[in-house]
Design an enzyme around this catalytic site. Structure first.
Site, short mmCIF file in Angstrom:
data_model
loop_
_atom_site.label_atom_id
_atom_site.label_comp_id
_atom_site.label_asym_id
_atom_site.label_seq_id
_atom_site.Cartn_x
_atom_site.Cartn_y
_atom_site.Cartn_z
CG ASP A 101 -2.41 4.30 -1.51
OD1 ASP A 101 -3.13 4.23 -2.51
OD2 ASP A 101 -2.40 3.41 -0.61
CB SER A 113 -0.96 -0.04 1.18
OG SER A 113 -1.85 1.04 1.11
CG HIS A 114 0.08 3.65 3.24
ND1 HIS A 114 -0.90 2.69 3.30
CD2 HIS A 114 0.56 3.78 4.49
CE1 HIS A 114 -1.02 2.27 4.54
NE2 HIS A 114 -0.14 2.92 5.28
CE LYS A 123 -7.62 2.24 1.76
NZ LYS A 123 -7.57 1.61 3.05
CG ASP A 165 -2.65 -0.11 -2.68
OD1 ASP A 165 -2.49 1.01 -2.16
OD2 ASP A 165 -3.41 -0.96 -2.20
CG ASP A 170 -6.00 1.40 -1.33
OD1 ASP A 170 -5.04 2.19 -1.22
OD2 ASP A 170 -6.11 0.36 -0.65
NE ARG A 171 -4.01 4.62 3.01
CZ ARG A 171 -3.41 4.73 4.17
NH1 ARG A 171 -2.65 5.79 4.41
NH2 ARG A 171 -3.55 3.81 5.10
CD GLU A 212 -8.33 8.06 10.08
OE1 GLU A 212 -7.39 8.82 9.79
OE2 GLU A 212 -8.20 6.83 10.22
CB SER A 213 -6.54 6.43 6.90
OG SER A 213 -7.51 5.45 6.58
#
Ligand code: G1P
Ligand code: ZN
Length: 549
Positions: free
Chosen positions: A283, A119-120, A382, A285, A287-288, A370-371
């Site tokens: 991010d 991820s991030h 997400k 991958d 999703d953010r 919130e992330s």
């Protein structure tokens, strides 16, 4: 891509595999750990033993392009063939964002997907690597499945793999390995097709081409190729729109987490410059998402509330929202919108998998954390670029700036001042003793003064799933005040270096109150008192958090 000569191997293991944490849908460790002999293979073998439908099933595989991505795809394909999978679908160069993977799983009725990403977290030899399993609904694997993987992994004695020559070149086409088909698809167009069923591309295109300059930062990670195809080829924006557009194995040294600290260059462009009207980043991958306007940052909790309040701008949601959900630490801004719309708002523990049941049961349409995570029922993850398109659709429909949209929202619904403070890479024993000390204090806190108010309740959040009745305990310490303000303390479950302590603050001000303050100032009394109560700076020896959102 693969040689026609091959042999089936059974590799004996000297030691069992115990690294997967029970209850997590994947494995995230340092890149070097994954390089150890048989490490990745042991986890993949456990997945193939536990995942239903492997014999004759379709599996989606891909990742965010970080170091180790192609090697892992090659191993997974060869192990899939040895386990009787009928077809593996992967993508050109092995590049596949998490939301796009979720879409491919659902579209191809796959038994699941294996997503290679941390991820991030930073990538490269000094960074992290990860393997994430998603189930047949396209979302993170259920807890019962991950528990099963864990119990297989503990007793693993061998794994099965096909031995053959492979050239690690991933260009589109159908290939064969033993009796298994390897289908290499473009991947990006499938995802953009889905986006076109939700948003009005013509409207967004004419808006951004007409004096509404936008900029997107892919942080050298997976969304670069998607964003180029989307913003430049489909929406007609200029090629400079997408910064850091080529996925690099080490993300060019960037930390691909879209927040004000790690996406500072983009933040400066919007907060200090006047070249662009809108800016966004995703991010590692994909999703953010982080959303910025000229001179303004949209807090992710506010972003979720604004998307919900403006759902009717988006053709894909014109029938209305069935409900919304947010994770417990996310601010209550969306709750107020849900009340106004007359729909349910669910409060879940941190992590996307809790939204999956609600989405599958059609109890909610939108959800978020919130992330910097927001999503809807279009996939079971997400989705960063989806959130960017949602914002662009609102802006193109309302013909207002980001800061006007924000301000108008607060004027109607009031403002939930909100901030998260992260203390990263602290020694695990420091974090654990701080946390258990505060936990032990909870029963005595009721009625005490905190942040200038009285503590109405203090507890450790737990959740009963409204669909399957499962109970999830110990999800974060909450100090709840008599005016609805909150201070929360959690330990991160996704870090790989030491421990990360997350502290969250929220305070509501009505629309006729002062909605123009700096959040750090508005929240100061809460920030001061949690530091005193939990002895955060004293115990961590950090005078300021590593990241403030
Ligand atoms: C973090 C976020 C959480 C998110 C998760 C995966 O988890 O806080 O909201 O679902 O990453 O993206 P944490 O490190 O806090 O456990
Ligand atoms: Zn991510």
């Amino acid at each position: 891509m693969f040689s026609t000569e091959f042999s089936q191997l059974v590799v004996k293991l000297n030691q069992p595999f115990t690294d997967q944490k029970p209850g997590t849908s994947g494995l995230r460790k340092s890149t070097l750990k994954f390089e150890e002999p048989n490490y990745l293979e042991s986890f993949i073998e456990s997945i193939f033993r536990a995942l239903p439908g492997v014999q004759g099933g379709v599996l989606i595989v891909g990742g965010d392009g970080r170091y180790g991505n192609k090697r892992a795809i090659d191993i997974i394909i060869r192990m899939a063939a040895a386990h009787g999978i009928q077809k593996v679908i992967t993508t050109v160069d092995g590049i596949l964002s998490t939301p796009a993977a979720s879409n491919l799983i659902r579209k191809n009725k796959a038994i699941g997907g294996i997503i290679l990403s941390a991820s991030h977290n930073p990538g490269g030899l000094e960074g992290d690597f990860g393997v994430k399993l998603n189930g047949s609904n396209g979302g993170p694997a259920s807890e019962s499945l991950t528990d099963e993987i864990y119990s297989y992994s503990k007793n693993l004695k061998e794994y099965k793999i096909i031995k053959c020559q492979s050239n690690n070149i991933y260009s589109a086409g159908q290939y064969k390995l033993a009796s298994m088909i390897v289908d290499i698809v473009d991947g990006i167009e499938d995802y953009l097709d889905l986006m076109q069923t939700i948003f009005d591309f013509d409207l967004i295109s004419s808006y951004i081409k007409n004096d509404f300059p936008i900029v997107f930062d892919a942080l050298n990670a997976v969304t670069g190729p998607y964003a180029k195809r989307l913003f430049v080829d489909h929406l007609g924006s200029t090629s400079e729109t997408v910064r850091n557009a080529i996925p690099l194995e080490d993300f060019g040294g960037l930390h691909p987490d879209p927040n004000l600290t790690y996406a500072k260059d983009l933040a400066d462009l919007l907060l200090k410059g006047n070249l662009y009207s809108f800016g966004a980043a995703c991010d590692g991958d994909g999703d953010r998402n982080m959303i910025l306007g000229r001179g303004c940052f949209v807090n992710p909790s506010d972003s979720l509330a604004i998307l919900a309040a403006n759902y009717d701008c988006v053709p894909g949601y014109s029938k209305g929202l069935s409900g919304v959900a947010r994770s417990m630490p996310t601010s209550s801004a969306v709750d107020v919108v849900a009340k106004h719309l007359g729909i349910n708002c669910f409060e879940t523990p941190t992590g996307w998998k809790f939204f999956g049941n609600l989405l599958d049961a059609n109890k909610i349409t939108l959800c978020g954390e919130e992330s910097f995570g927001t999503g809807s029922d279009h996939v079971r993850e997400k989705d960063g670029l989806w959130a960017v398109l949602f914002w662009l659709q609102i802006l193109a429909t309302k013909k207002k700036s980001v800061s006007e949209i924000l301000r108008n929202h607060w004027l109607v619904f009031g403002r939930h001042y909100y901030s998260r403070h992260d203390y990263e890479s602290i020694p695990a024993e420091v974090a654990n003793s701080l946390y258990s000390r505060l936990f032990n204090m909870l029963p005595s806190l009721k009625g005490q003064t905190f942040g200038g108010r009285s503590i109405q309740n203090a507890d450790d959040f737990s959740y009963t799933d409204p669909i399957d009745g499962s109970i999830t305990l110990k999800q974060g310490l909450r100090i709840l005040l008599d005016d609805g303000s909150r201070a929360l303390v959690r330990l991160s479950g996704t870090g790989t270096k030491g421990a990360t302590l997350r502290v969250y603050f929220e305070k509501f001000v009505k629309s006729n109150g002062d909605i123009t303050q700096d959040p750090q100032l508005a929240l100061k009394p809460l920030i001061k008192d949690i530091d005193y109560l939990a002895e955060i700076s004293k115990r961590t020896r950090m005078s300021t958090p590593s990241v403030i959102t």
